[in-house]
Design a protein around this motif. Structure first.
Motif, PDB file in Angstrom:
ATOM      1  N   ASP A 182       0.828  -1.207   0.000  1.00 18.30           N
ATOM      2  CA  ASP A 182       0.000   0.000   0.000  1.00 18.30           C
ATOM      3  C   ASP A 182       0.864   1.259   0.000  1.00 18.30           C
ATOM      4  O   ASP A 182       0.566   2.228  -0.693  1.00 18.30           O
ATOM      5  CB  ASP A 182      -0.923   0.007   1.227  1.00 18.30           C
ATOM      6  N   ILE A 183       1.930   1.240   0.787  1.00 19.40           N
ATOM      7  CA  ILE A 183       2.815   2.415   0.852  1.00 19.40           C
ATOM      8  C   ILE A 183       3.476   2.637  -0.503  1.00 19.40           C
ATOM      9  O   ILE A 183       3.551   3.771  -0.994  1.00 19.40           O
ATOM     10  CB  ILE A 183       3.887   2.237   1.945  1.00 19.40           C
ATOM     11  N   VAL A 184       3.953   1.569  -1.113  1.00 17.86           N
ATOM     12  CA  VAL A 184       4.609   1.679  -2.427  1.00 17.86           C
ATOM     13  C   VAL A 184       3.654   2.282  -3.440  1.00 17.86           C
ATOM     14  O   VAL A 184       3.998   3.215  -4.176  1.00 17.86           O
ATOM     15  CB  VAL A 184       5.109   0.297  -2.909  1.00 17.86           C
ATOM     16  N   SER A 185       2.441   1.769  -3.487  1.00 17.10           N
ATOM     17  CA  SER A 185       1.455   2.253  -4.449  1.00 17.10           C
ATOM     18  C   SER A 185       1.102   3.718  -4.192  1.00 17.10           C
ATOM     19  O   SER A 185       1.041   4.533  -5.112  1.00 17.10           O
ATOM     20  CB  SER A 185       0.190   1.389  -4.380  1.00 17.10           C
ATOM     21  N   GLU A 186       0.893   4.068  -2.933  1.00 14.09           N
ATOM     22  CA  GLU A 186       0.467   5.420  -2.581  1.00 14.09           C
ATOM     23  C   GLU A 186       1.581   6.450  -2.796  1.00 14.09           C
ATOM     24  O   GLU A 186       1.306   7.616  -3.072  1.00 14.09           O
ATOM     25  CB  GLU A 186       0.024   5.446  -1.111  1.00 14.09           C
ATOM     26  N   SER A 187       2.842   6.013  -2.714  1.00 18.48           N
ATOM     27  CA  SER A 187       3.976   6.935  -2.844  1.00 18.48           C
ATOM     28  C   SER A 187       4.115   7.470  -4.267  1.00 18.48           C
ATOM     29  O   SER A 187       4.676   8.547  -4.479  1.00 18.48           O
ATOM     30  CB  SER A 187       5.271   6.232  -2.427  1.00 18.48           C
ATOM     31  N   ASN A 432      -5.305   0.993  -7.092  1.00 19.94           N
ATOM     32  CA  ASN A 432      -5.521   2.384  -7.487  1.00 19.94           C
ATOM     33  C   ASN A 432      -6.913   2.908  -7.164  1.00 19.94           C
ATOM     34  O   ASN A 432      -7.119   4.119  -7.158  1.00 19.94           O
ATOM     35  CB  ASN A 432      -5.208   2.556  -8.976  1.00 19.94           C
ATOM     36  N   PHE A 433      -7.881   2.008  -6.908  1.00 23.69           N
ATOM     37  CA  PHE A 433      -9.201   2.543  -6.548  1.00 23.69           C
ATOM     38  C   PHE A 433      -9.577   2.293  -5.089  1.00 23.69           C
ATOM     39  O   PHE A 433     -10.595   2.788  -4.621  1.00 23.69           O
ATOM     40  CB  PHE A 433     -10.315   2.017  -7.465  1.00 23.69           C
ATOM     41  N   LYS A 434      -8.736   1.580  -4.339  1.00 21.94           N
ATOM     42  CA  LYS A 434      -9.146   1.200  -2.978  1.00 21.94           C
ATOM     43  C   LYS A 434      -9.364   2.408  -2.063  1.00 21.94           C
ATOM     44  O   LYS A 434     -10.213   2.358  -1.162  1.00 21.94           O
ATOM     45  CB  LYS A 434      -8.136   0.238  -2.367  1.00 21.94           C
ATOM     46  N   GLN A 435      -8.593   3.508  -2.297  1.00 19.30           N
ATOM     47  CA  GLN A 435      -8.804   4.682  -1.443  1.00 19.30           C
ATOM     48  C   GLN A 435     -10.165   5.315  -1.690  1.00 19.30           C
ATOM     49  O   GLN A 435     -10.644   6.132  -0.894  1.00 19.30           O
ATOM     50  CB  GLN A 435      -7.695   5.725  -1.680  1.00 19.30           C
ATOM     51  N   GLY A 453     -15.821 -13.222   3.503  1.00 21.92           N
ATOM     52  CA  GLY A 453     -14.525 -12.848   4.054  1.00 21.92           C
ATOM     53  C   GLY A 453     -13.424 -12.693   3.041  1.00 21.92           C
ATOM     54  O   GLY A 453     -12.362 -12.143   3.331  1.00 21.92           O
ATOM     55  N   LEU A 454     -13.640 -13.173   1.788  1.00 20.72           N
ATOM     56  CA  LEU A 454     -12.590 -13.074   0.777  1.00 20.72           C
ATOM     57  C   LEU A 454     -12.307 -11.620   0.404  1.00 20.72           C
ATOM     58  O   LEU A 454     -11.165 -11.240   0.163  1.00 20.72           O
ATOM     59  CB  LEU A 454     -12.988 -13.874  -0.468  1.00 20.72           C
ATOM     60  N   PHE A 455     -13.345 -10.815   0.374  1.00 26.46           N
ATOM     61  CA  PHE A 455     -13.184  -9.392   0.050  1.00 26.46           C
ATOM     62  C   PHE A 455     -13.696  -8.555   1.227  1.00 26.46           C
ATOM     63  O   PHE A 455     -14.679  -7.832   1.122  1.00 26.46           O
ATOM     64  CB  PHE A 455     -13.953  -9.038  -1.231  1.00 26.46           C
ATOM     65  N   ASP A 456     -12.988  -8.659   2.348  1.00 18.51           N
ATOM     66  CA  ASP A 456     -13.447  -8.004   3.571  1.00 18.51           C
ATOM     67  C   ASP A 456     -13.630  -6.505   3.396  1.00 18.51           C
ATOM     68  O   ASP A 456     -14.558  -5.906   3.941  1.00 18.51           O
ATOM     69  CB  ASP A 456     -12.447  -8.255   4.713  1.00 18.51           C
ATOM     70  N   GLU A 457     -12.721  -5.873   2.651  1.00 22.71           N
ATOM     71  CA  GLU A 457     -12.775  -4.422   2.472  1.00 22.71           C
ATOM     72  C   GLU A 457     -14.101  -3.990   1.863  1.00 22.71           C
ATOM     73  O   GLU A 457     -14.674  -2.970   2.226  1.00 22.71           O
ATOM     74  CB  GLU A 457     -11.611  -3.977   1.575  1.00 22.71           C
ATOM     75  N   THR A 458     -14.606  -4.809   0.922  1.00 20.43           N
ATOM     76  CA  THR A 458     -15.811  -4.417   0.193  1.00 20.43           C
ATOM     77  C   THR A 458     -17.075  -4.598   1.016  1.00 20.43           C
ATOM     78  O   THR A 458     -18.104  -3.993   0.696  1.00 20.43           O
ATOM     79  CB  THR A 458     -15.954  -5.236  -1.101  1.00 20.43           C
ATOM     80  N   THR A 459     -17.015  -5.420   2.057  1.00 18.48           N
ATOM     81  CA  THR A 459     -18.236  -5.683   2.829  1.00 18.48           C
ATOM     82  C   THR A 459     -18.618  -4.498   3.715  1.00 18.48           C
ATOM     83  O   THR A 459     -19.694  -4.492   4.292  1.00 18.48           O
ATOM     84  CB  THR A 459     -18.056  -6.936   3.706  1.00 18.48           C
TER      85      THR A 459
END
Length: 495
Positions: A182-187, A432-435, A453-459
């Motif tokens: 995440d840090i690499v992508s966001e930087s 690139n779209f998670k934020q 639980g496979l896509f916890d972020e989306t729930t």
């Protein structure tokens, strides 16, 4: 015995020690420093690592004691810079923030660089350090400097270099950070942004110094990222507001300063060219010419110390550039429509090229194509990769796709099948779209074969279920209908 301190590892000021990484341009810099007489221009966005690389190269060659450091920001240095052409042999002179000098001084330094190169001087060497296209600015003042200068252009660092920096930091602190990707992508190629984010993440995990045993850092990236943005907002919101409003707010106008900062936030190299803007956005031609060519833009920046500390406008090259990497991170993460309304531009809306962008695994292309066709029937503009192959040809695919999923679509519709997490391009798109989950701009479609639980972020957000065994046409009609209602509601709220 205390360990290595966090602020000594992930440094947000000064030259890094534990986390120094040689940029791609490092060897070219070493050779240029060893070449007698030949002037050097080191240019590139702030925060990319050019100053650090230059200072480390100088240390490596053991010439630090021979270098005179001057800056275009320091009043006391400017008189000395003016006198350089008349001073004879002065050794190695580093002129930092060259872009801040006035045109007369730049002209004199350009002429002096030409003379030193022609004489192959061994007694004087000038190094110019500046933001984007500092070399081109010099050449404008002395047309025949082109082959007499070593122009080293620093570009954003590749992901592997940013990862190397973070790994060095982890080794120094004896930690394992769970969200390195995440840090690499966001930087986005900035060493400085990587250091800043990693520092905040360690603070949130109560890692203030190294310990005897390796510690695991388990924090939420969104939590730490949010704290960084909130802190930067407190520092920069007033400055951004002052720039966007100009001398006074004209709600009925085209808001040229607001648009300039918005376009700057979308740029990859932290710079916008007024000439390019006039071609790309002809509808704003009148207002942009008004502020740029009549001197209002330069005056606004130069007369406001807060603005001039983060922005620079070169009237010769007509380039507007961000000088502070923290400010760049702030404007890149602004909610621009909300910001515009907050500062008095109620009628300004930043429309996106696409209403929806589809993200899916190749195994689900047939369903994605059907979904795309149904969106098209509703007269919405949708990004679907196969429909844009002619535009992607000969371009860097990642550079082309990144802004689409970051901001160029009002909503991202993601087809979450069992195949989705296994695909490299799905990982790239989701990075690139998670934020945008926090912006309420991602619409998940959960396929029935996916285990909970496979896509916890989306729930955490509302989505739509899709069952392969039930009539697909009817389900897709329902999905498109719901998405279009959401789009209409969003537009009504914005307007």
């Amino acid at each position: 015995m205390s360990g290595v301190k966090l602020e000594e590892v992930f440094k947000v000021g000064g030259v890094p020690t534990h986390t120094f990484v040689e940029p791609v341009e490092y060897n070219q810099l070493i050779v240029a420093l060893r070449t007698p007489g030949r002037g050097i221009v080191v240019e590139g966005p702030s925060g990319i690592g050019k100053t650090t690389a230059l200072m480390r190269a100088i240390d490596k060659l053991c010439i630090k004691e021979d270098v005179i450091n001057l800056s275009g920001r320091r009043t006391q240095d400017i008189d000395l810079i003016k006198e350089l052409p008349n001073m004879g042999d002065v050794g190695i002179v580093l002129i930092d923030d060259f872009h801040r000098l006035d045109n007369k001084i730049k002209q004199d330094i350009a002429d002096h660089l030409k003379l030193l190169a022609d004489e192959e001087s061994t007694g004087s060497k000038i190094i110019v350090l500046g933001i984007n296209q500092a070399g081109q600015t010099l050449i404008k003042f002395a047309q025949d400097l082109n082959n007499r200068l070593e122009v080293i252009s620093f570009e954003k660092n590749p992901d592997e270099k940013v990862r190397e920096l973070l790994n060095k930091g982890q080794d120094a602190l004896k930690i394992n950070i769970n969200i390195i990707d995440d840090i690499v992508s966001e930087s986005n190629g900035s060493f400085y942004i990587a250091q800043m984010l990693a520092s905040q993440i360690c603070i949130d995990a109560n890692i203030l110094e190294s310990s005897q045993e390796i510690q695991s850092v388990e924090v939420s990236f969104e939590f730490s990222r949010g704290k960084v943005f909130d802190r930067l907002s407190r520092s920069f919101k007033d400055c951004a507001t002052a720039f966007c409003q100009g001398t006074r707010v004209r709600p009925e106008g085209r808001a040229p300063y607001l648009h300039l900062l918005y376009w700057l936030a979308q740029s990859d190299d932290w710079t916008v060219s007024i000439k390019h803007i006039l071609r790309q956005h002809p509808e704003h031609r009148g207002s942009i010419i008004q502020v740029a060519e009549k001197g209002y833009l330069a005056s606004l920046i130069n007369t406001n110390p807060e603005i001039s500390s983060v922005l620079h406008y070169d009237s010769v090259s007509q380039l507007l550039t961000v000088e502070d990497p923290q400010f760049m991170y702030y404007i890149k993460n602004l909610s621009w429509n909300k910001f515009a309304k907050d500062i008095g531009f109620d009628s300004i809306g930043f429309t996106t090229p696409y209403d929806f962008a589809l993200s899916f695994a190749g195994e689900d292309r047939e369903i994605a194509k059907m979904l795309f066709d149904k969106f098209e029937e509703r007269e919405t503009h949708v990004f679907y990769d196969k429909n844009e192959q002619h535009r992607i040809l000969a371009q860097d695919v990642e550079d082309y796709l990144r802004p689409i999923y970051q901001s160029d679509a009002e909503f991202v519709v993601v087809l979450l099948s069992l195949s989705y997490p296994k695909k490299i391009w799905c990982k790239f798109e989701s990075d690139n779209f998670k934020q945008r989950f926090k912006e309420k701009s991602v619409i998940p479609i959960w396929f029935d074969e996916v285990q909970p639980g496979l896509f916890d972020e989306t729930t955490r957000v509302g989505g739509i279920s899709f069952v392969r065994s039930i009539n697909i046409e009817n389900q897709l009609d329902s999905i498109v209908d719901l998405c279009c209602k959401k789009l209409q509601e969003f537009r009504n709220e914005r307007n």
